[in-house]
Scaffold this active site. Structure first.
Site, PDB file in Angstrom:
ATOM      1  N   CYS A   1     -35.708 -58.588 125.695  1.00 34.30           N
ATOM      2  CA  CYS A   1     -34.914 -59.324 126.677  1.00 34.30           C
ATOM      3  C   CYS A   1     -34.516 -58.393 127.822  1.00 34.30           C
ATOM      4  O   CYS A   1     -34.703 -57.184 127.744  1.00 34.30           O
ATOM      5  CB  CYS A   1     -33.673 -59.926 126.013  1.00 34.30           C
ATOM      6  SG  CYS A   1     -32.366 -58.727 125.724  1.00 34.30           S
TER       7      CYS A   1
ATOM      8  N   TRP B   1     -40.249 -65.317 100.347  1.00 36.01           N
ATOM      9  CA  TRP B   1     -41.202 -65.291 101.471  1.00 36.01           C
ATOM     10  C   TRP B   1     -42.565 -64.740 101.053  1.00 36.01           C
ATOM     11  O   TRP B   1     -43.368 -64.338 101.853  1.00 36.01           O
ATOM     12  CB  TRP B   1     -40.664 -64.517 102.668  1.00 36.01           C
ATOM     13  CG  TRP B   1     -40.065 -63.216 102.297  1.00 36.01           C
ATOM     14  CD1 TRP B   1     -40.713 -62.079 101.973  1.00 36.01           C
ATOM     15  CD2 TRP B   1     -38.679 -62.934 102.210  1.00 36.01           C
ATOM     16  NE1 TRP B   1     -39.827 -61.109 101.671  1.00 36.01           N
ATOM     17  CE2 TRP B   1     -38.563 -61.605 101.813  1.00 36.01           C
ATOM     18  CE3 TRP B   1     -37.513 -63.690 102.417  1.00 36.01           C
ATOM     19  CZ2 TRP B   1     -37.327 -60.992 101.625  1.00 36.01           C
ATOM     20  CZ3 TRP B   1     -36.298 -63.084 102.229  1.00 36.01           C
ATOM     21  CH2 TRP B   1     -36.216 -61.749 101.835  1.00 36.01           C
TER      22      TRP B   1
ATOM     23  N   ASN C   1     -26.565 -55.975 107.475  1.00 37.52           N
ATOM     24  CA  ASN C   1     -27.414 -55.967 106.281  1.00 37.52           C
ATOM     25  C   ASN C   1     -28.827 -55.541 106.639  1.00 37.52           C
ATOM     26  O   ASN C   1     -29.426 -56.090 107.565  1.00 37.52           O
ATOM     27  CB  ASN C   1     -27.474 -57.379 105.674  1.00 37.52           C
ATOM     28  CG  ASN C   1     -28.163 -57.396 104.330  1.00 37.52           C
ATOM     29  OD1 ASN C   1     -27.613 -56.912 103.341  1.00 37.52           O
ATOM     30  ND2 ASN C   1     -29.368 -57.897 104.288  1.00 37.52           N
ATOM     31  N   GLU C   2     -29.324 -54.544 105.930  1.00 43.72           N
ATOM     32  CA  GLU C   2     -30.707 -54.073 106.126  1.00 43.72           C
ATOM     33  C   GLU C   2     -31.089 -54.033 107.602  1.00 43.72           C
ATOM     34  O   GLU C   2     -32.048 -54.689 108.043  1.00 43.72           O
ATOM     35  CB  GLU C   2     -31.683 -54.938 105.332  1.00 43.72           C
ATOM     36  CG  GLU C   2     -31.539 -54.741 103.842  1.00 43.72           C
ATOM     37  CD  GLU C   2     -32.680 -55.339 103.018  1.00 43.72           C
ATOM     38  OE1 GLU C   2     -33.390 -56.204 103.535  1.00 43.72           O
ATOM     39  OE2 GLU C   2     -32.828 -54.932 101.853  1.00 43.72           O
TER      40      GLU C   2
ATOM     41  N   ARG D   1     -32.553 -65.237 109.776  1.00 43.98           N
ATOM     42  CA  ARG D   1     -31.452 -64.283 109.905  1.00 43.98           C
ATOM     43  C   ARG D   1     -31.921 -63.029 110.642  1.00 43.98           C
ATOM     44  O   ARG D   1     -33.111 -62.875 110.918  1.00 43.98           O
ATOM     45  CB  ARG D   1     -30.910 -63.923 108.533  1.00 43.98           C
ATOM     46  CG  ARG D   1     -31.935 -63.205 107.706  1.00 43.98           C
ATOM     47  CD  ARG D   1     -31.399 -62.852 106.349  1.00 43.98           C
ATOM     48  NE  ARG D   1     -32.354 -61.996 105.658  1.00 43.98           N
ATOM     49  CZ  ARG D   1     -32.197 -61.541 104.436  1.00 43.98           C
ATOM     50  NH1 ARG D   1     -31.125 -61.857 103.756  1.00 43.98           N
ATOM     51  NH2 ARG D   1     -33.109 -60.772 103.885  1.00 43.98           N
TER      52      ARG D   1
ATOM     53  N   CYS E   1     -32.216 -55.481 126.856  1.00 44.80           N
ATOM     54  CA  CYS E   1     -32.883 -54.410 126.103  1.00 44.80           C
ATOM     55  C   CYS E   1     -33.797 -53.598 127.017  1.00 44.80           C
ATOM     56  O   CYS E   1     -33.882 -52.375 126.895  1.00 44.80           O
ATOM     57  CB  CYS E   1     -33.648 -54.992 124.917  1.00 44.80           C
ATOM     58  SG  CYS E   1     -32.507 -55.636 123.676  1.00 44.80           S
TER      59      CYS E   1
ATOM     60  N   GLU F   1     -28.392 -52.925  96.475  1.00 46.35           N
ATOM     61  CA  GLU F   1     -29.093 -54.085  95.918  1.00 46.35           C
ATOM     62  C   GLU F   1     -30.131 -53.541  94.949  1.00 46.35           C
ATOM     63  O   GLU F   1     -30.942 -52.694  95.320  1.00 46.35           O
ATOM     64  CB  GLU F   1     -29.801 -54.897  97.014  1.00 46.35           C
ATOM     65  CG  GLU F   1     -28.844 -55.525  97.995  1.00 46.35           C
ATOM     66  CD  GLU F   1     -29.539 -56.376  99.058  1.00 46.35           C
ATOM     67  OE1 GLU F   1     -30.727 -56.701  98.878  1.00 46.35           O
ATOM     68  OE2 GLU F   1     -28.895 -56.686 100.064  1.00 46.35           O
TER      69      GLU F   1
HETATM   70  C1  GLA Z   1     -32.977 -57.948 100.918  1.00 48.35           C
HETATM   71  C2  GLA Z   1     -31.711 -58.466 101.528  1.00 48.35           C
HETATM   72  C3  GLA Z   1     -31.044 -59.504 100.703  1.00 48.35           C
HETATM   73  C4  GLA Z   1     -32.051 -60.444 100.132  1.00 48.35           C
HETATM   74  C5  GLA Z   1     -33.055 -59.669  99.341  1.00 48.35           C
HETATM   75  C6  GLA Z   1     -34.045 -60.520  98.588  1.00 48.35           C
HETATM   76  O1  GLA Z   1     -32.856 -56.869 100.136  1.00 48.35           O
HETATM   77  O2  GLA Z   1     -30.786 -57.466 101.853  1.00 48.35           O
HETATM   78  O3  GLA Z   1     -30.133 -60.196 101.507  1.00 48.35           O
HETATM   79  O4  GLA Z   1     -32.652 -61.140 101.143  1.00 48.35           O
HETATM   80  O5  GLA Z   1     -33.744 -58.865 100.242  1.00 48.35           O
HETATM   81  O6  GLA Z   1     -34.549 -61.554  99.242  1.00 48.35           O
HETATM   82 ZN    ZN Z   2     -32.431 -57.919 123.571  1.00 49.36          ZN
END
Ligand code: GLA
Ligand code: ZN
Length: 661
Positions: free
Chosen positions: A150, A309, A141-142, A103, A153, A300
């Site tokens: 590329c 991971w 997200n994050e 992702r 960029c 979160e």
């Molecule tokens: C991060 C992400 C979540 C998830 C958690 C835990 O905080 O925002 O989507 O992946 O890690 O793995």
């Molecule tokens: Zn790029």
């Protein structure tokens, strides 16, 4: 105060949705965050949109009284998009596209990705416009200030430089490109830092700009999204969930145009052996509150042992699930959303534990969460209360980047410098703000500005003004070293701060992990390490001297009256005991209410409104302890009145009273 959960209806059989929603209601969950990775279900085929499943999930949840945070799903474009536009994926440092299937791998500047990203956000936000249950939008997200290599960029980076410097001559001059024959004669020669050379081989001015560009580039992506959300969803507040990552953006600029800060909070569950980390959870929370200088959310929050991971970490000990959420409230969070409702049963994150285990049988952690929800429901009295601090620590991403680009000496890190002071103040139970280095400092009595290594004219002026008007400032080694372009200033260190501290650095000794002794003027002795500035005073008095080496007897710490205020300079890096000693003296000197005898690991923070003060007393350690209160204070949950408190591990008490001293 609200507790929520992160939930993935798309991961579960629809039959579970109602059961889950019933249990959430019964437990006291008030907020549910949805959909940040669900693009492939919202647009299963190019141009075919389906929000019906999400509508159903939202109906099921909101009919049980839950409010919803919806997320834009741009973190994970569906595979059909990559199939059609393989260039939408990021290019790595080696010039190759990174692997599909993970992702966060999209390129923020790829025109095809952006076209589809804008369209899904447009569709999603117009579909949910006016829905009163949606109380906030989360962007992506994050997000990280990713480096993509590329062609798009690269051309963005060149445009960023053109805008900043205008001509190649100015860039060559500013970066000193003549060194190693690196002068540009065409824009095409400007490339991001490809290849496997360590950063330290590259030009530090160029690298600092590259980091700043990467941050600005991410922020442009955030703005694109917030504009569409606002156009369609009017006043619904917009945020993005941030964290401390490898490629950190400038937090202050990221949130400038967003409504509130939200943070992903995963306090370490392993009990620190040397107590070094006890206050570091609080440090992160204080930094988050300081971004917009107002209350924030946790989007979160720790719910179980971490994993996936990495090898799995220790399970949260009894008290941690509840205690760490309440600790977030204590540091200015108003809503805490737990990640995640249930442990994933498929996919890459199976070992990252949610509130309910893979068995789907609520266990110990869930019951503690239930208890937390019940407690939070009883805290309406503290809603709207704020944290006021007399002490601020300044943070700047320029320093963070510059320290990473050119490490100073073994074991010396920018964040550690900030944490050392934060830890010392926290130990005395005082509120601490961690704020942008360039904001107004008028409301503070003490400001700590660790390593203002890359300087900025406005900040320097602010600091002089602050002291002149009566403030107490603490500066440290490696201040005044570079100009804003990350080049040396050709003056005696600490250059622009020399007048303010009334001293100069005649020489320095980067000693890395080696240790030294310093002696304070009151006779006490401490260990120092990493770095030793050998000081010569002009107007300052000597506060501490070195005990060893060829600079034995020379000043290590100085103290200078300037205007109405005081400027301390710490030319070295201490251990906890040194900061603790110094901070205690400074707190006393500045007449700031504090606790001299808190057991280590206990935090006291105060949230207040116009009429009341609430003392949050938290034991962030695995040992029960006793805290003596100078006054009688009343527990707002039980009504009990205390003079002395027995706190179990990770126990939080919220007490009300006028003044603690
Ligand atoms: C991060 C992400 C979540 C998830 C958690 C835990 O905080 O925002 O989507 O992946 O890690 O793995
Ligand atoms: Zn790029």
């Amino acid at each position: 105060m609200r507790i929520g959960v992160d939930y993935y209806p798309e991961h579960w059989d629809k039959k579970l949705w109602e059961q889950d929603a019933d249990l959430m209601k019964q437990t006291g969950v008030k907020v549910v965050r949805l959909a940040e990775f669900a693009w492939c279900r919202m647009e299963p085929k190019e141009g075919e949109f389906d929000f019906s499943w999400l509508d159903d999930a939202i109906d099921i949840l909101t009919s049980r009284g839950m409010k919803i945070v919806l997320c834009t799903p741009t973190n994970c474009p569906p595979l059909w998009l990559y199939e059609k536009y393989p260039d939408a994926i990021q290019t790595g440092k080696d010039g190759n596209k990174i692997a599909i299937g993970i992702r966060g791998h999209r390129c923020y500047n790829n025109p095809s990705f952006l076209k589809y990203a804008k369209r899904i956000i447009e569709k999603m936000t117009s579909h949910y416009a006016g829905n009163p249950s949606i109380i906030a939008w989360q962007i992506d997200n994050e997000l990280e200030a990713n480096f993509c290599f590329c062609e798009h960029c690269i051309s963005e980076f060149r445009d960023w430089l053109k805008e900043k410097y205008g001509t190649l001559d100015v860039i060559n001059q500013t970066y000193g490109n003549v060194v190693w024959s690196g002068e540009y004669s065409s824009w095409e020669q400007i490339k991001p830092p490809f290849g496997s050379y360590p950063n330290a081989w590259l030009n530090p001015s160029f690298m600092l700009d590259f980091n700043r560009y990467a941050s600005d580039n991410m922020i442009k992506f955030v703005k694109m999204q917030s504009e569409i959300i606002r156009k369609n969803c009017g006043n619904v507040p917009v945020t993005t969930n941030t964290w401390f990552c490898e490629n950190m953006p400038d937090f202050y600029k990221t949130f400038e145009d967003l409504d509130f800060v939200s943070y992903d909070n995963y306090p370490v569950t392993k009990i620190p052996e040397n107590k070094e980390e006890y206050y570091s959870h609080a440090f992160h929370l204080d930094l988050m509150r300081g971004i917009k200088e107002k209350n924030f959310w946790v989007m979160e929050q720790l719910s179980g042992g971490l994993g996936c991971w990495m090898p799995m970490t220790s399970a949260p000990h009894p008290g941690m699930i509840k205690g760490y959420s309440l600790q977030a409230f204590a540091h200015g969070a108003d809503t805490v959303v737990h990640f995640r409702w249930r442990t994933a049963a498929t996919g890459a994150e199976m070992h990252w534990h949610g509130l309910i285990d893979q068995s789907n049988v609520p266990g110990r952690r869930f019951h503690e969460f239930e208890d937390l929800c019940k407690t939070a429901e009883k805290l309406s009295e503290i809603e709207g209360t704020k944290i006021k601090s007399d002490v601020a620590i300044l943070y700047s991403s320029d320093q963070e980047y510059a320290f990473k680009i050119q490490p100073q000496t073994e074991g010396m890190y920018y964040f550690e410098q900030l944490k050392a002071f934060h830890d010392a103040f926290t130990k005395y139970g005082v509120n601490v703000d961690i704020i942008n280095w360039s904001v107004n400092l008028n409301n503070y009595k003490i400001v700590v500005a660790p390593t203002i290594y890359v300087t900025d004219e406005k900040v320097t002026k602010n600091l002089y003004e602050f002291v002149k008007n009566g403030g107490t400032l603490i500066l440290t080694n490696r201040s005044g070293v570079k100009n804003e372009f990350n080049n040396y200033r050709m003056e005696m260190l600490p250059t622009v701060f020399a007048e303010l501290i009334g001293a100069k650095v005649s020489e320095y000794d980067p000693i890395g992990y080696a240790e030294q002794k310093i002696q304070m003027k009151d006779g006490s002795e401490f260990t120092c390490t990493r770095w030793c500035d050998i000081l010569e005073t002009t107007t300052a008095s000597v506060y501490a001297t070195y005990g060893d080496s060829f600079y034995q007897g020379k000043p290590a710490i100085t103290r200078n009256s300037y205007g109405e205020g005081m400027a301390y300079y710490i030319g070295t890096v201490g251990r906890k005991a040194l900061y603790s000693h110094l901070v205690q003296n400074v707190l006393t000197e500045c007449n700031i209410e504090h606790f001299d005898h808190l057991p280590y690991g206990v935090e006291i923070t105060v949230r207040e409104n116009e009429s009341d003060k609430y003392y949050f007393v938290f034991n962030d350690s695995d040992k029960a302890c006793d805290v003596m209160l100078p006054n009688q204070l009343q527990d707002i949950l039980t009504g009990d009145i205390f003079n002395e408190l027995r706190l179990q591990p990770y126990d939080m008490r919220i007490l009300q009273g006028q003044s603690i001293q």
